[in-house]
Design an enzyme around this catalytic site. Sequence first.
Site, PDB file in Angstrom:
ATOM      1  N   GLU A 122       3.578  10.144   7.732  1.00  0.00           N
ATOM      2  CA  GLU A 122       2.444  11.011   7.370  1.00  0.00           C
ATOM      3  C   GLU A 122       1.823  11.669   8.608  1.00  0.00           C
ATOM      4  OE1 GLU A 122       2.733  11.188   4.418  1.00  0.00           O
ATOM      5  OE2 GLU A 122       2.942   9.247   3.451  1.00  0.00           O
ATOM      6  N   GLU A 143      13.509  14.995   6.331  1.00  0.00           N
ATOM      7  CA  GLU A 143      14.967  15.052   6.367  1.00  0.00           C
ATOM      8  C   GLU A 143      15.498  14.341   7.595  1.00  0.00           C
ATOM      9  OE1 GLU A 143      15.533  19.184   3.829  1.00  0.00           O
ATOM     10  OE2 GLU A 143      16.306  19.072   5.874  1.00  0.00           O
ATOM     11  N   HIS A 175      14.725  16.651  10.407  1.00  0.00           N
ATOM     12  CA  HIS A 175      13.475  17.406  10.375  1.00  0.00           C
ATOM     13  C   HIS A 175      12.364  16.529   9.802  1.00  0.00           C
ATOM     14  CE1 HIS A 175      15.666  21.023  11.451  1.00  0.00           C
ATOM     15  NE2 HIS A 175      16.560  20.687  10.538  1.00  0.00           N
ATOM     16  N   LEU A 212      -3.513 -15.769  19.276  1.00  0.00           N
ATOM     17  CA  LEU A 212      -2.687 -16.797  18.644  1.00  0.00           C
ATOM     18  C   LEU A 212      -1.600 -17.328  19.567  1.00  0.00           C
ATOM     19  CD1 LEU A 212      -4.109 -15.619  16.075  1.00  0.00           C
ATOM     20  CD2 LEU A 212      -1.988 -16.102  14.859  1.00  0.00           C
ATOM     21  N   GLY A 213      -1.403 -16.687  20.715  1.00  0.00           N
ATOM     22  CA  GLY A 213      -0.377 -17.139  21.641  1.00  0.00           C
ATOM     23  C   GLY A 213       1.003 -17.084  21.008  1.00  0.00           C
ATOM     24  N   THR A 251      10.185   6.258   0.728  1.00  0.00           N
ATOM     25  CA  THR A 251       9.670   5.049   0.090  1.00  0.00           C
ATOM     26  C   THR A 251       9.874   5.138  -1.423  1.00  0.00           C
ATOM     27  OG1 THR A 251       8.020   4.701   1.821  1.00  0.00           O
ATOM     28  CG2 THR A 251       7.595   3.669  -0.310  1.00  0.00           C
ATOM     29  N   ARG A 308       0.835  -1.207   0.000  1.00  0.00           N
ATOM     30  CA  ARG A 308       0.000   0.000   0.000  1.00  0.00           C
ATOM     31  C   ARG A 308       0.868   1.255   0.000  1.00  0.00           C
ATOM     32  NH1 ARG A 308       0.113   3.964   2.782  1.00  0.00           N
ATOM     33  NH2 ARG A 308       0.022   2.816   4.747  1.00  0.00           N
ATOM     34  N   LEU A 342      10.427  14.906   1.267  1.00  0.00           N
ATOM     35  CA  LEU A 342      10.123  15.993   2.197  1.00  0.00           C
ATOM     36  C   LEU A 342      10.881  15.806   3.507  1.00  0.00           C
ATOM     37  CD1 LEU A 342       8.517  18.550   2.929  1.00  0.00           C
ATOM     38  CD2 LEU A 342       6.695  17.045   3.770  1.00  0.00           C
ATOM     39  N   SER A 344       8.727  15.989  11.713  1.00  0.00           N
ATOM     40  CA  SER A 344       7.451  16.638  11.986  1.00  0.00           C
ATOM     41  C   SER A 344       7.493  18.145  11.776  1.00  0.00           C
ATOM     42  CB  SER A 344       7.004  16.344  13.431  1.00  0.00           C
ATOM     43  OG  SER A 344       6.751  14.968  13.616  1.00  0.00           O
TER      44      SER A 344
END
Length: 396
Positions: free
Chosen positions: A375, A145, A148, A350-351, A176, A102, A143, A150
């Site tokens: 994001e 860095e 940097h 599921l243990g 990504t 996704r 975007l 948030s």
Amino acid sequence: MSASSTLPPFDPADPLGLDDLLDDEDLAIRDAVRTWAADRVLPYVADWYEKGELPQIRELAKELGSLGALGMSLEGYGCAGASAVQYGLACLELEAADSGIRSLVSVQGSLAMYAVHRFGSEEQKQQWLPGMAAGEIIGCFGLTEPDHGSDPASMRTYAKRDGKDWVLNGRKMWITNGSVAGVAVVWARTDEGVRGFVVPAASPGFSAPEIRHKWSLRASVTSELVLEDVRLPADAVLPAVVGLKGPLSCLSHARYGIVWGAMGAARSSFETAVEYAKSREQFGRPIGGFQLTQAKLADMAVELHKGILLAHHLGRRMDAGRLRPEQVSFGKLNNVREAIEICRTARTILGANGISLEYPVMRHATNLESVLTYEGTVEMHQLVLGKALTGLDAFR
């Protein structure tokens, strides 16, 4: 005849009857993506995850392009022009397979392609979008860095004019698709404000070393972008936006897909827990017959389908042109946080088997730790909502 005899049967897979909100085209798109993921991702993804690689990314991108999943909600230039709800349904099905798949689609369509489609020149759109929609060109979005995340306003990547050209220097992190991308949309400070640049990956001075040793999103390509005196022509800049509103609007579009996608990871873990509880016997009976297990399953089902309903509501608002960024923050904050809790609870059912890659639960849980952060972190979305509720800015 009693009223109850005319009611449809209860569907454990759709306890709220949310499929009634979808039309035939919505269902066809959802089923096509689900079938593709079942055939092309699910048989292999545990091995990809264990090895920390996505070896078929270029082939998968072309297949996703043929499916119409890249830039899915954009109009023209080879894009499918699907509704926001249809795009959301695709994100849910892709993340039910793996968050990395996704993420590939979100970064390609909701970040890189969206930026060019919304802010690019006609020449830029014609040059890049058809190939990206077909999956022949993979894109990335620069975007964040190293220092940097948030606080993008403090980015150090800088672009300066040199005659008619631009020269870019800086670094981007946690990108990504970076090392397989043919083009990057890079945001940089300039003397006139933050600008976006379309950077071909073949540009001299541009490199994208892959980030290794991840314990989350392992079936995904994550890279650093390094720009060392990257010279670009004047027409490489996105002409229709100046300032942070450019990248932030792209992020809002990507966050919307996450609102749906997180519920896919949650659904996969929930369905695994249900099937396991029905077949796993302890103390002479299936564990699904014990009250504590049923309480867990009931709570998981409530949060899962509330989250899907919230995603659907936000999708209808987006299709009507009425979706605000604060509402996207509402959805991202709630759905990712609840999805992680669903995965953790499924793991307890599921243990010890819950930590095995024979089951998808731990893979989804670790992936969602990244989704929780990228994001916009939990804290940032809380502050977005806090400001909206009070009118007071607590960011600084």
